[in-house]
Design a protein around this motif. Structure first.
Motif, mmCIF file in Angstrom:
data_model
loop_
_atom_site.group_PDB
_atom_site.id
_atom_site.type_symbol
_atom_site.label_atom_id
_atom_site.label_comp_id
_atom_site.label_asym_id
_atom_site.label_seq_id
_atom_site.Cartn_x
_atom_site.Cartn_y
_atom_site.Cartn_z
ATOM 1 N N LEU A 110 0.819 -1.202 0.000
ATOM 2 C CA LEU A 110 0.000 0.000 0.000
ATOM 3 C C LEU A 110 0.859 1.261 0.000
ATOM 4 O O LEU A 110 0.560 2.242 -0.696
ATOM 5 C CB LEU A 110 -0.922 0.012 1.225
ATOM 6 C CG LEU A 110 -2.005 -1.066 1.302
ATOM 7 C CD1 LEU A 110 -2.706 -0.998 2.657
ATOM 8 C CD2 LEU A 110 -3.022 -0.905 0.177
ATOM 9 N N ALA A 111 1.945 1.229 0.781
ATOM 10 C CA ALA A 111 2.797 2.405 0.914
ATOM 11 C C ALA A 111 3.517 2.754 -0.379
ATOM 12 O O ALA A 111 3.812 3.928 -0.642
ATOM 13 C CB ALA A 111 3.806 2.196 2.035
ATOM 14 N N SER A 112 3.807 1.770 -1.191
ATOM 15 C CA SER A 112 4.536 2.018 -2.442
ATOM 16 C C SER A 112 3.612 2.256 -3.635
ATOM 17 O O SER A 112 4.072 2.541 -4.735
ATOM 18 C CB SER A 112 5.459 0.834 -2.754
ATOM 19 O OG SER A 112 4.709 -0.359 -2.929
ATOM 20 N N SER A 113 2.318 2.166 -3.411
ATOM 21 C CA SER A 113 1.354 2.301 -4.504
ATOM 22 C C SER A 113 0.943 3.758 -4.719
ATOM 23 O O SER A 113 0.863 4.539 -3.770
ATOM 24 C CB SER A 113 0.105 1.467 -4.199
ATOM 25 O OG SER A 113 -0.889 1.685 -5.176
ATOM 26 N N ASP A 114 0.673 4.112 -5.985
ATOM 27 C CA ASP A 114 0.135 5.436 -6.296
ATOM 28 C C ASP A 114 -1.367 5.496 -6.081
ATOM 29 O O ASP A 114 -1.948 6.587 -6.020
ATOM 30 C CB ASP A 114 0.438 5.811 -7.754
ATOM 31 C CG ASP A 114 1.915 6.097 -7.972
ATOM 32 O OD1 ASP A 114 2.558 6.576 -7.016
ATOM 33 O OD2 ASP A 114 2.412 5.854 -9.080
ATOM 34 N N ALA A 115 -2.011 4.340 -6.011
ATOM 35 C CA ALA A 115 -3.464 4.300 -5.835
ATOM 36 C C ALA A 115 -3.820 4.644 -4.394
ATOM 37 O O ALA A 115 -3.154 4.186 -3.457
ATOM 38 C CB ALA A 115 -4.003 2.925 -6.195
ATOM 39 N N PRO A 116 -4.859 5.431 -4.178
ATOM 40 C CA PRO A 116 -5.253 5.758 -2.805
ATOM 41 C C PRO A 116 -5.824 4.553 -2.078
ATOM 42 O O PRO A 116 -6.396 3.647 -2.681
ATOM 43 C CB PRO A 116 -6.319 6.846 -2.985
ATOM 44 C CG PRO A 116 -6.859 6.639 -4.363
ATOM 45 C CD PRO A 116 -5.709 6.102 -5.175
ATOM 46 N N SER A 117 -5.650 4.527 -0.779
ATOM 47 C CA SER A 117 -6.280 3.528 0.082
ATOM 48 C C SER A 117 -6.664 4.233 1.379
ATOM 49 O O SER A 117 -6.164 5.321 1.689
ATOM 50 C CB SER A 117 -5.348 2.346 0.354
ATOM 51 O OG SER A 117 -4.116 2.786 0.867
ATOM 52 N N VAL A 118 -7.580 3.610 2.111
ATOM 53 C CA VAL A 118 -8.140 4.262 3.294
ATOM 54 C C VAL A 118 -8.109 3.303 4.481
ATOM 55 O O VAL A 118 -8.523 2.146 4.361
ATOM 56 C CB VAL A 118 -9.594 4.714 3.048
ATOM 57 C CG1 VAL A 118 -10.179 5.367 4.307
ATOM 58 C CG2 VAL A 118 -9.666 5.671 1.867
ATOM 59 N N ILE A 119 -7.621 3.787 5.615
ATOM 60 C CA ILE A 119 -7.630 3.035 6.864
ATOM 61 C C ILE A 119 -8.442 3.836 7.884
ATOM 62 O O ILE A 119 -8.225 5.040 8.043
ATOM 63 C CB ILE A 119 -6.203 2.834 7.413
ATOM 64 C CG1 ILE A 119 -5.322 2.096 6.401
ATOM 65 C CG2 ILE A 119 -6.233 2.073 8.742
ATOM 66 C CD1 ILE A 119 -3.831 2.129 6.743
#
Length: 251
Positions: A110-119
């Motif tokens: 997740l940290a290396s991805s350009d795509a957003p994610s939500v926690i």
């Protein structure tokens, strides 16, 4: 006054309440928080315009307030907004430790991805020592990432939480807001909005009576609106005080 026991009809309707959203949240003095979350939702809906890098305080938000002030509702609303936008999301709380393990296994990707994610993290104040360590590591991953958003809630401001100092400090790195309890007039306004959204017409004496004699927390009151809606349709009767008393009468 003692709260009456839940009748069977009402208990069954608790599972059919509408999904949490910013639209069905009535803020008290929480306008700055709601505006910030609305802006975030708009950004999620327009992922093609998403910047390659976001300031940390646009992605790191903590809010706090007393029980019943909407903390959990807002976390659920943002999880649902992320789902609607097709964004991967993770919901954490102290009662489901396995979900923390699953997230930590994915943090590097997740940290290396350009795509957003939500926690989202609920009840931060109730974390045990093991989950405090997990949240510390997760926050380090969010800090190093490009597009992970973390939204957290607890019962007190970061500096007043009974947590280890390095975690309290990190909780305050982003934006911090306070959620407020609704007063009785605001509760009635929120319940009237909920009833109107369902096409439900309430007798004028119903809501003041409920606030005086029934549950005063908004989740139960909102669930009761759903129960009244279903019971009114079932009995083909208007929602008057006699109908409410009948619904709440233990079977």
């Amino acid at each position: 006054m003692n709260t009456p026991p839940l009748p069977r009809q009402f208990a069954l309707d608790l599972s059919h309440t509408p999904k949490a959203s910013l639209d069905n949240y009535l803020p008290s003095n929480d306008w700055a928080l709601i505006s910030t979350l609305q802006t975030l939702c708009k950004a999620w809906e327009n992922q093609s315009r998403y910047p390659n890098s976001n300031p940390l305080n646009h992605r790191w938000i903590y809010w706090w307030g007393p029980e019943g002030s909407g903390r959990t509702h807002l976390l659920g609303a943002m999880t649902n907004a992320a789902e609607h936008a097709g964004i991967e999301s993770f919901s954490l709380n102290p009662r489901e430790p396995i979900s923390w393990v699953h997230l930590e296994e994915k943090m590097s990707a997740l940290a290396s991805s350009d795509a957003p994610s939500v926690i989202t993290v609920d009840d931060v104040d109730a974390l045990d020592e093991r989950l405090v360590g997990a949240l510390f590591r997760i926050l380090n991953g969010v800090q190093a990432s490009k597009n992970i958003h973390i939204l957290m809630a607890g019962k007190a401001a970061p500096a007043n939480l009974d947590l280890r100092e390095d975690l309290r400090t990190r909780l305050g790195w982003g934006l911090v807001f306070q959620t407020q309890l609704l007063d009785d007039d605001e509760k009635i306004q929120a319940l009237e909005q909920a009833a109107k959204a369902r096409g439900l017409v309430l007798s004028p004496d119903v809501l003041p009576w409920l606030l005086k004699r029934f549950y005063r927390d908004m989740p139960n009151l909102m669930a009761l609106i759903d129960a009244l809606d279903a019971y009114s349709l079932e009995t083909k009767r208007a929602v008057t005080l006699p109908l409410v008393r009948e619904l709440l009468q233990p079977k």
